[in-house]
Motif scaffolding. Structure first.
Motif, PDB file in Angstrom:
ATOM      1  N   ALA A  40     -56.499  43.016 -44.596  1.00 31.38           N
ATOM      2  CA  ALA A  40     -55.244  42.379 -45.039  1.00 31.38           C
ATOM      3  C   ALA A  40     -55.623  40.907 -45.779  1.00 31.38           C
ATOM      4  CB  ALA A  40     -53.669  42.085 -44.975  1.00 31.38           C
ATOM      5  N   THR A  93     -61.407  32.660 -37.625  1.00 26.86           N
ATOM      6  CA  THR A  93     -62.109  32.254 -38.259  1.00 26.86           C
ATOM      7  C   THR A  93     -62.465  31.147 -37.533  1.00 26.86           C
ATOM      8  OG1 THR A  93     -61.850  33.298 -40.592  1.00 26.86           O
ATOM      9  CG2 THR A  93     -64.031  30.716 -40.055  1.00 26.86           C
ATOM     10  N   ILE A 132     -56.565  28.983 -49.921  1.00 26.80           N
ATOM     11  CA  ILE A 132     -56.210  28.687 -48.639  1.00 26.80           C
ATOM     12  C   ILE A 132     -56.556  27.493 -47.983  1.00 26.80           C
ATOM     13  CG2 ILE A 132     -57.254  29.804 -45.886  1.00 26.80           C
ATOM     14  CD1 ILE A 132     -55.868  32.290 -47.819  1.00 26.80           C
TER      15      ILE A 132
HETATM   16  P1  C2E Z   1     -61.972  37.640 -50.397  1.00 27.56           P
HETATM   17  O1  C2E Z   1     -60.671  38.323 -50.680  1.00 27.56           O
HETATM   18  O2  C2E Z   1     -62.585  36.983 -51.194  1.00 27.56           O
HETATM   19  O3  C2E Z   1     -61.197  36.791 -49.012  1.00 27.56           O
HETATM   20  C1  C2E Z   1     -62.381  35.511 -48.733  1.00 27.56           C
HETATM   21  C2  C2E Z   1     -62.137  34.726 -47.629  1.00 27.56           C
HETATM   22  O4  C2E Z   1     -60.650  33.974 -48.253  1.00 27.56           O
HETATM   23  C3  C2E Z   1     -61.790  36.110 -46.392  1.00 27.56           C
HETATM   24  O5  C2E Z   1     -63.115  36.466 -45.860  1.00 27.56           O
HETATM   25  C4  C2E Z   1     -60.958  35.027 -45.154  1.00 27.56           C
HETATM   26  O6  C2E Z   1     -62.213  34.256 -44.535  1.00 27.56           O
HETATM   27  C5  C2E Z   1     -59.907  34.524 -46.544  1.00 27.56           C
HETATM   28  N1  C2E Z   1     -58.757  34.660 -47.016  1.00 27.56           N
HETATM   29  C6  C2E Z   1     -58.399  36.294 -47.168  1.00 27.56           C
HETATM   30  N2  C2E Z   1     -57.363  36.364 -47.062  1.00 27.56           N
HETATM   31  C7  C2E Z   1     -56.845  35.509 -46.051  1.00 27.56           C
HETATM   32  C8  C2E Z   1     -55.744  34.994 -45.321  1.00 27.56           C
HETATM   33  O7  C2E Z   1     -54.303  36.074 -45.701  1.00 27.56           O
HETATM   34  N3  C2E Z   1     -55.308  34.129 -44.561  1.00 27.56           N
HETATM   35  C9  C2E Z   1     -56.388  33.289 -44.255  1.00 27.56           C
HETATM   36  N4  C2E Z   1     -56.203  32.629 -43.365  1.00 27.56           N
HETATM   37  N5  C2E Z   1     -57.734  33.850 -44.920  1.00 27.56           N
HETATM   38  C10 C2E Z   1     -57.547  35.028 -45.720  1.00 27.56           C
HETATM   39  P2  C2E Z   1     -63.205  37.397 -45.101  1.00 27.56           P
HETATM   40  O8  C2E Z   1     -61.780  37.503 -43.798  1.00 27.56           O
HETATM   41  O9  C2E Z   1     -64.236  37.572 -43.991  1.00 27.56           O
HETATM   42  O10 C2E Z   1     -63.118  39.019 -45.532  1.00 27.56           O
HETATM   43  C11 C2E Z   1     -63.841  39.480 -46.093  1.00 27.56           C
HETATM   44  C12 C2E Z   1     -63.972  39.098 -47.822  1.00 27.56           C
HETATM   45  O11 C2E Z   1     -65.819  39.300 -48.328  1.00 27.56           O
HETATM   46  C13 C2E Z   1     -63.337  39.650 -48.572  1.00 27.56           C
HETATM   47  O12 C2E Z   1     -63.132  37.979 -49.519  1.00 27.56           O
HETATM   48  C14 C2E Z   1     -63.850  40.339 -49.440  1.00 27.56           C
HETATM   49  O13 C2E Z   1     -63.495  41.151 -50.519  1.00 27.56           O
HETATM   50  C15 C2E Z   1     -65.143  40.089 -48.987  1.00 27.56           C
HETATM   51  N6  C2E Z   1     -65.898  41.909 -49.193  1.00 27.56           N
HETATM   52  C16 C2E Z   1     -66.001  42.901 -48.149  1.00 27.56           C
HETATM   53  N7  C2E Z   1     -66.742  43.274 -48.630  1.00 27.56           N
HETATM   54  C17 C2E Z   1     -68.471  42.863 -49.666  1.00 27.56           C
HETATM   55  C18 C2E Z   1     -68.976  43.811 -49.883  1.00 27.56           C
HETATM   56  O14 C2E Z   1     -69.437  44.685 -49.990  1.00 27.56           O
HETATM   57  N8  C2E Z   1     -69.543  42.865 -50.885  1.00 27.56           N
HETATM   58  C19 C2E Z   1     -68.936  41.335 -51.450  1.00 27.56           C
HETATM   59  N9  C2E Z   1     -69.438  40.874 -52.191  1.00 27.56           N
HETATM   60  N10 C2E Z   1     -67.230  40.878 -51.046  1.00 27.56           N
HETATM   61  C20 C2E Z   1     -67.362  41.587 -49.551  1.00 27.56           C
END
Ligand code: C2E
Ligand code: MG
Ligand code: MG
Length: 558
Positions: free
Chosen positions: A340, A431, A358
């Motif tokens: 999520a 994290t 965040i």
């Molecule tokens: P994102 O959705 O832009 O989220 C970035 C970071 O924001 C997340 O890294 C997490 O640390 C924080 N975050 C998001 N929602 C919440 C929340 O509800 N609470 C808190 N405390 N922090 C939050 P995280 O967890 O490593 O998430 C993975 C990120 O990597 C996501 O970005 C996702 O969109 C991105 N991602 C996943 N697969 C790929 C991919 O194949 N390529 C690229 N370029 N990005 C990807």
């Protein structure tokens, strides 16, 4: 023989009031009960919603600019005076200012009677209760209203002027530990340090509790203000030493060069000094900060986002949404879980990216209500997905602040109880924070979550510097390799080799591993050969809204 007037006439008092008025800030008034006429000195016209500074039909005209809540009280008082029951008037109530705002005033008057005892006149004075003291008796310095007046007077000279707001760091602690009297002593002594350090055409004022402003009208460059700050700082250090370190305190300063800022009024300029001092304190205290417009724009944007967030939360989390990204079994393509991910758009439709959102949620403490909302919504989604995928799990990101500030364990228990889902359906991703992992509060929540079978994941593995230590202290079940590490490993032999060893190590201690950031078939093939447990990445799906996710995985949306 013509008889002499028994009391000075209305006109005589009006004339006297007019003469005295330029010497005072208060408003003098005369009321003639016989002719039903009221006079107030001209200066009241600029401040209050008066029809004129002389009017008849007194009670009814007063109704037009006295606060409706206070009018009955005033009317009663005037009736008592008219009927001879009272010969003085002393009321605190509200008049309406020109801008429509209510202003607290104290109106005091003395009734002058005719020889037959009937009231002839009332003469008196009105002053604004909220008027700030001009000088401050604790520090001996002039106060804020003086500063504003000086800025007004010196406006033409001030294009090259500089303001510096100074604040004693953690002054509250001095008051708490040593009492108000010692606090006042410190305020006075610091004022002396400032005063003694000033050069020609530099003036000091005390603003609020532990804050002072120096106005430099000498036309010197900003550097001279910087030097002044350091002179004051060493004077304060000497003071602390002289007092045998009874209380330890330092001083911070924020400098605003007036010619370089876009602020038209004193109000706006003072706001910039407030910001600059706050920056100096935020950056570690005991230092000086020079106003920078880029920093100020960031501050304004964060403040705007914070106020939007508060509004949205109050409106039942309007603008918040959870996106979901699948986590898939490596090799088998089977759906294992969904992460999520929080999304937020302001009421104006401005989408705030997570990297900006965040930290603001954490700093403001708003992560606490939002975090609770996330847990409930994510579990609701999990419940829906379990209809088709009975072992489906949902993964939520947790912030350390959330862990420290909210009863997280109880919130998770409540949400699980409401959903009737087993704790093992939940994955919490944490994290690395650099220092909180070993805090007893964090350890305690962790142990309790582990004991009830909630899955614990270390997020962003490969980006920090003490990940291995966290595997020891947090005892997770899952390790998530960050996208940045994955992409390095896919491009470069050395990191690829490292990834192989990380996967082996993680498996050898019985943990599972998710590789994040897989975007293409080639990348998938290469990473799958290393036999991680799960894969997450754009190759399977970008994070998407709930309904889109449900459709994508053949679940009903309704
Ligand atoms: P994102 O959705 O832009 O989220 C970035 C970071 O924001 C997340 O890294 C997490 O640390 C924080 N975050 C998001 N929602 C919440 C929340 O509800 N609470 C808190 N405390 N922090 C939050 P995280 O967890 O490593 O998430 C993975 C990120 O990597 C996501 O970005 C996702 O969109 C991105 N991602 C996943 N697969 C790929 C991919 O194949 N390529 C690229 N370029 N990005 C990807
Ligand atoms: Mg995550
Ligand atoms: Mg991650």
């Amino acid at each position: 023989m013509s008889s002499k007037p028994q009391v000075p006439t209305f006109e005589v008092f009006c004339r006297l009031a007019e003469e005295f008025s330029p010497c005072m800030n208060d408003y003098l008034f005369v009321c003639d009960f016989v002719r039903d006429v009221y006079y107030i000195t001209e200066n009241a016209m600029a401040r209050f919603l008066l029809p004129s500074n002389m009017f008849d039909n007194v009670t009814e005209t007063l109704r037009g600019f006295v606060s409706p809540d206070d009018f009955p009280m005033l009317e009663l008082d005037l009736m008592q005076i008219n009927s001879g029951k009272k010969d003085h008037h002393n009321l605190e109530y509200r008049w309406i200012a020109r801008d429509g705002s209510p202003v607290w005033i104290n109106c005091r008057g003395r009734v002058i009677r005719n020889p037959d005892g009937s009231p002839a006149l009332m003469v008196g004075c009105i002053n604004e209760i909220g008027n700030q003291q001009k000088a401050d008796n604790v520090s001996g310095l002039p106060g804020e209203s003086f500063l504003r007046e000086h800025m007004q007077m010196m406006k033409p000279l001030l294009t090259g002027g500089i303001l510096m707001r100074l604040g004693i760091d953690d002054f509250k602690v001095i008051n708490e530990r040593h009492g108000i009297e010692y606090g006042n002593f410190v305020l006075k002594k610091v004022a002396d340090c400032i005063q003694q350090s000033l050069g020609p055409l530099q003036y000091a004022y005390r603003i609020v509790s532990d804050e002072y402003i120096v106005l430099d009208a000498s036309g010197s460059p900003v550097e001279s203000m910087n030097l002044l700050y350091h002179r004051i700082r060493s004077a304060v250090d000497h003071l602390v030493e002289k007092e045998c370190y009874k209380a330890l305190y330092t001083i911070s300063g924020g400098i605003v060069p007036l010619g370089q800022v876009d602020a038209a009024t004193e109000e706006e300029i003072l706001k910039l000094t407030e910001f600059s001092l706050a920056e100096a304190k935020n950056r570690g205290k005991n230092q000086v900060y020079l106003f920078n417009n880029d920093d100020y724009q960031i501050f304004l944007r964060r403040r705007y986002i914070r106020s939007c967030l508060r509004r949205s939360i109050a409106r039942n989390f309007e603008g918040f949404e959870l996106y979901y990204q699948p986590i898939v079994m490596s090799g088998g393509e089977e759906l294992y879980a969904a992460e999520a991910l929080l999304r937020y758009s302001t009421p104006e439709g401005d989408a705030i990216p997570p990297y900006e959102l965040i930290p603001i949620l954490e700093d403001s403490g708003l992560i606490v209500p939002v975090g609770k909302w996330i847990i409930r919504n994510a579990l609701d989604m999990c419940m829906r997905c379990r209809k088709k995928y009975p072992d489906f799990r949902v993964s939520i990101n947790l912030s350390y602040i959330q862990l420290l500030k909210s009863p997280l364990f109880e919130e998770i228990m409540d949400a699980l109880a409401q959903s009737s889902l087993p704790p093992s359906c939940l994955i919490v991703e944490l994290t690395e924070s650099g220092h909180l992992e070993n805090s007893p509060v964090v350890q305690n929540v962790w142990n309790k979550l582990r004991n009830i079978d909630v899955n614990i994941a270390i997020d962003d593995f490969g980006t920090g510097y003490s990940n291995l230590q966290n595997i020891g202290s947090l005892r997770p079940n899952i390790v998530k390799i960050d996208r940045s590490f994955t992409s390095k490993a896919l491009q470069n032999e050395y990191e690829f080799e490292l990834l192989i060893h990380i996967i082996r190590m993680v498996h050898s201690i019985g943990l599972c591993l998710v590789v994040e950031g897989i975007e293409t078939q080639d990348e998938l093939t290469k990473v799958t050969s290393l036999k991680p447990d799960y894969i997450q990445g754009y190759f399977y799906s970008m994070p998407c809204p709930k309904d889109e996710f449900l459709k994508k995985f053949g679940l009903s949306v309704a």
